[in-house]
Write a protein that holds these residues in place. Structure first.
Motif, PDB file in Angstrom:
ATOM      1  N   SER A 101      95.183  64.852  40.610  1.00 43.05           N
ATOM      2  CA  SER A 101      95.317  65.859  41.655  1.00 43.05           C
ATOM      3  C   SER A 101      93.941  66.343  42.076  1.00 43.05           C
ATOM      4  N   THR A 102      93.740  66.484  43.405  1.00 45.58           N
ATOM      5  CA  THR A 102      92.447  66.924  43.913  1.00 45.58           C
ATOM      6  C   THR A 102      92.583  67.498  45.315  1.00 45.58           C
ATOM      7  N   GLN A 103      91.610  68.322  45.694  1.00 50.20           N
ATOM      8  CA  GLN A 103      91.541  68.800  47.067  1.00 50.20           C
ATOM      9  C   GLN A 103      90.868  67.789  47.983  1.00 50.20           C
ATOM     10  N   GLY A 104      90.309  66.738  47.404  1.00 48.86           N
ATOM     11  CA  GLY A 104      89.680  65.689  48.184  1.00 48.86           C
ATOM     12  C   GLY A 104      90.592  64.483  48.350  1.00 48.86           C
ATOM     13  N   ALA A 105      90.015  63.277  48.250  1.00 48.66           N
ATOM     14  CA  ALA A 105      90.754  62.028  48.390  1.00 48.66           C
ATOM     15  C   ALA A 105      90.925  61.363  47.032  1.00 48.66           C
ATOM     16  N   ILE A 106      91.891  60.427  46.946  1.00 52.68           N
ATOM     17  CA  ILE A 106      92.135  59.649  45.724  1.00 52.68           C
ATOM     18  C   ILE A 106      92.115  58.175  46.072  1.00 52.68           C
ATOM     19  N   ASP A 107      91.385  57.382  45.274  1.00 50.88           N
ATOM     20  CA  ASP A 107      91.331  55.935  45.460  1.00 50.88           C
ATOM     21  C   ASP A 107      91.529  55.257  44.104  1.00 50.88           C
ATOM     22  N   THR A 108      92.669  54.558  43.947  1.00 50.51           N
ATOM     23  CA  THR A 108      92.946  53.814  42.710  1.00 50.51           C
ATOM     24  C   THR A 108      93.159  52.328  43.011  1.00 50.51           C
ATOM     25  N   THR A 109      92.633  51.854  44.133  1.00 49.47           N
ATOM     26  CA  THR A 109      92.896  50.470  44.548  1.00 49.47           C
ATOM     27  C   THR A 109      92.317  49.436  43.583  1.00 49.47           C
ATOM     28  N   GLU A 110      91.298  49.797  42.815  1.00 45.07           N
ATOM     29  CA  GLU A 110      90.680  48.861  41.877  1.00 45.07           C
ATOM     30  C   GLU A 110      91.294  48.932  40.483  1.00 45.07           C
ATOM     31  N   ALA A 111      92.281  49.791  40.287  1.00 42.11           N
ATOM     32  CA  ALA A 111      92.823  50.012  38.947  1.00 42.11           C
ATOM     33  C   ALA A 111      94.342  49.882  38.952  1.00 42.11           C
ATOM     34  N   THR A 113      98.328  63.457  43.900  1.00 43.59           N
ATOM     35  CA  THR A 113      98.443  64.534  44.881  1.00 43.59           C
ATOM     36  C   THR A 113      97.054  64.873  45.395  1.00 43.59           C
ATOM     37  N   ALA A 114      96.893  64.853  46.720  1.00 39.74           N
ATOM     38  CA  ALA A 114      95.581  65.098  47.315  1.00 39.74           C
ATOM     39  C   ALA A 114      95.729  65.793  48.663  1.00 39.74           C
ATOM     40  N   GLU A 115      94.680  66.543  49.038  1.00 38.10           N
ATOM     41  CA  GLU A 115      94.628  67.054  50.403  1.00 38.10           C
ATOM     42  C   GLU A 115      94.111  65.980  51.347  1.00 38.10           C
ATOM     43  N   GLY A 116      93.257  65.085  50.844  1.00 37.79           N
ATOM     44  CA  GLY A 116      92.722  64.001  51.645  1.00 37.79           C
ATOM     45  C   GLY A 116      93.553  62.739  51.531  1.00 37.79           C
ATOM     46  N   ALA A 117      92.945  61.614  51.900  1.00 35.67           N
ATOM     47  CA  ALA A 117      93.639  60.326  51.919  1.00 35.67           C
ATOM     48  C   ALA A 117      93.905  59.826  50.504  1.00 35.67           C
ATOM     49  N   ILE A 118      95.011  59.102  50.357  1.00 39.34           N
ATOM     50  CA  ILE A 118      95.348  58.437  49.100  1.00 39.34           C
ATOM     51  C   ILE A 118      95.389  56.937  49.352  1.00 39.34           C
ATOM     52  N   ALA A 119      94.586  56.185  48.595  1.00 40.38           N
ATOM     53  CA  ALA A 119      94.602  54.725  48.624  1.00 40.38           C
ATOM     54  C   ALA A 119      94.936  54.250  47.215  1.00 40.38           C
ATOM     55  N   ALA A 120      96.046  53.574  47.066  1.00 39.67           N
ATOM     56  CA  ALA A 120      96.523  53.197  45.733  1.00 39.67           C
ATOM     57  C   ALA A 120      96.673  51.695  45.615  1.00 39.67           C
ATOM     58  N   GLY A 121      96.406  51.186  44.417  1.00 43.13           N
ATOM     59  CA  GLY A 121      96.735  49.811  44.087  1.00 43.13           C
ATOM     60  C   GLY A 121      98.112  49.771  43.457  1.00 43.13           C
ATOM     61  N   THR A 122      98.288  48.902  42.470  1.00 45.37           N
ATOM     62  CA  THR A 122      99.588  48.778  41.816  1.00 45.37           C
ATOM     63  C   THR A 122      99.833  49.946  40.861  1.00 45.37           C
ATOM     64  N   ILE A 123     101.033  50.518  40.976  1.00 47.04           N
ATOM     65  CA  ILE A 123     101.470  51.594  40.099  1.00 47.04           C
ATOM     66  C   ILE A 123     102.807  51.175  39.498  1.00 47.04           C
ATOM     67  N   ASN A 144      97.050  66.335  54.102  1.00 51.25           N
ATOM     68  CA  ASN A 144      96.283  66.366  55.345  1.00 51.25           C
ATOM     69  C   ASN A 144      95.815  65.003  55.829  1.00 51.25           C
ATOM     70  N   SER A 145      96.321  63.908  55.251  1.00 47.34           N
ATOM     71  CA  SER A 145      95.763  62.618  55.649  1.00 47.34           C
ATOM     72  C   SER A 145      96.774  61.498  55.442  1.00 47.34           C
ATOM     73  N   THR A 146      96.251  60.288  55.246  1.00 46.95           N
ATOM     74  CA  THR A 146      97.054  59.073  55.162  1.00 46.95           C
ATOM     75  C   THR A 146      97.367  58.700  53.720  1.00 46.95           C
ATOM     76  N   ILE A 147      98.364  57.808  53.581  1.00 44.68           N
ATOM     77  CA  ILE A 147      98.673  57.171  52.296  1.00 44.68           C
ATOM     78  C   ILE A 147      98.719  55.679  52.523  1.00 44.68           C
ATOM     79  N   ASP A 148      98.015  54.931  51.680  1.00 44.59           N
ATOM     80  CA  ASP A 148      97.995  53.474  51.796  1.00 44.59           C
ATOM     81  C   ASP A 148      98.121  52.866  50.398  1.00 44.59           C
ATOM     82  N   SER A 149      99.294  52.297  50.103  1.00 46.07           N
ATOM     83  CA  SER A 149      99.506  51.609  48.818  1.00 46.07           C
ATOM     84  C   SER A 149      99.663  50.107  49.030  1.00 46.07           C
ATOM     85  N   SER A 150      99.193  49.608  50.169  1.00 45.13           N
ATOM     86  CA  SER A 150      99.390  48.199  50.500  1.00 45.13           C
ATOM     87  C   SER A 150      98.561  47.258  49.635  1.00 45.13           C
TER      88      SER A 150
END
Length: 325
Positions: A25-35, A52-62, A91-97
């Protein structure tokens, strides 16, 4: 600040233990695409995974699934539940592609997958199915995607594992359709239950909605498939909400300012009650076959409403006992 994960995070356990939760969880962005984020167990319940983020979330496999060995094979006799997977950007996008979201159970109840963002949402596979044959334990999980101010595209990832359906594929019965899907032949969005009840699949966007195959069938009851857009168009491949011996789910596609383009729509039941199928658009509607029939029970209603043109291949809603309303 931002959170960037470059090494795998795992709370996996074996045997009958329950797996732990993972929360970022953060007020910024989250990027887990490499993990890889994983919370799995062979016989217990998987843990919840939440970003959970206020900024963009980019996710890899969960992965938060129960009843599978590490190499992917199903654990015989497992009745554990998959864990919930939640991605929320205020406040932004979600990309788990870049990966898949997997909350499946091999024999019990699958977890819920929830994606909520202000702007566009992009995904690949979202898997919340149950492979179990038990009517008491097998449950598909709910899949819910909401974009308050953007579009939803669930075909943005690698869908090479998706089941292949051609013009020659037998889609005439629940048995034929059930046989197409398993733990390696997937639907883009799947919330089905082999022996029990499928889960609901609900997508809501301000803009366009785009999906490939969507599957919420269940032997003892199917889940509802509901897509709703405010200003965009809805474009889908085959949608399956069928039941062998109980009530099929409804299929409801609505856009307030766009068109609807679909492949085949299935909401039939072999021995139970078929579901209603409703399409409502301010522009054109184009579909392939629409199936809301029951071989032994009650057929469903089919409703197509458009301010523009309507083009469809075949409407099937017959049964020994058609509905009065």
């Amino acid at each position: 600040g931002d959170i960037t994960v470059i090494e795998d995070i795992s709370t996996n356990v074996q045997r009958k233990d329950n797996a732990g939760n993972i929360t970022l969880s953060t007020q910024g962005a989250i990027d887990t695409t490499e993990a890889l984020l994983s919370s799995t167990t062979e016989h217990g319940d998987s843990g919840a995974i939440a970003l959970t983020a206020e900024g963009a979330i980019a996710a890899g496999t969960i992965i938060s699934r129960s009843g599978f060995y590490p190499q992917g094979a199903e654990v015989p006799g497992s009745k554990g539940s998959g864990g919930n997977i939640t991605l929320q950007s205020s406040n932004s996008t979600i990309d788990s592609s870049a990966g898949i979201l997997d909350a499946r159970s091999s024999g019990g109840e699958a977890g819920k997958i929830t994606l909520t963002g202000r702007d566009d949402i992009f995904t690949g596979f979202l898997l919340a199915s149950s492979q179990g044959n038990s009517a008491n334990f097998s449950r598909g999980g709910i899949i819910e995607i909401t974009s308050d101010n953007g579009s939803i595209d669930t075909t943005a990832g690698d869908l090479s594992q998706e089941v292949q359906i051609t013009q020659d594929t037998d889609l005439s019965s629940t048995k034929a359709i059930f046989s197409l899907f398993n733990s390696s032949d997937l639907a883009n969005l799947e919330s089905y239950a082999v022996g029990g009840s499928g889960g609901n699949i609900m997508l809501s966007a301000y803009g366009d909605i785009t999906t490939s195959y969507v599957n919420s069938f269940g032997k003892k009851g199917a889940g509802q498939i509901s897509f709703s857009s405010v200003t965009g168009s809805i474009n889908t491949a085959n949608l399956f909400s069928i039941s062998e011996s109980d009530i099929a789910g409804t299929i409801d596609l609505t856009t307030q300012d766009g068109s609807i383009n679909t492949a085949n729509l299935f909401s039939f039941s072999d021995n139970g009650t078929a579901g209603n199928i409703s399409l409502d658009a301010t522009s054109d509607i184009t579909t392939a076959n629409i199936n809301a029939f029951s071989q032994q029970g009650i057929g469903g209603n089919i409703s197509l409403t458009a301010l523009g043109s309507i083009s469809t291949s075949c409407l099937l809603y017959t049964s020994p006992s058609p509905r009065d309303s």
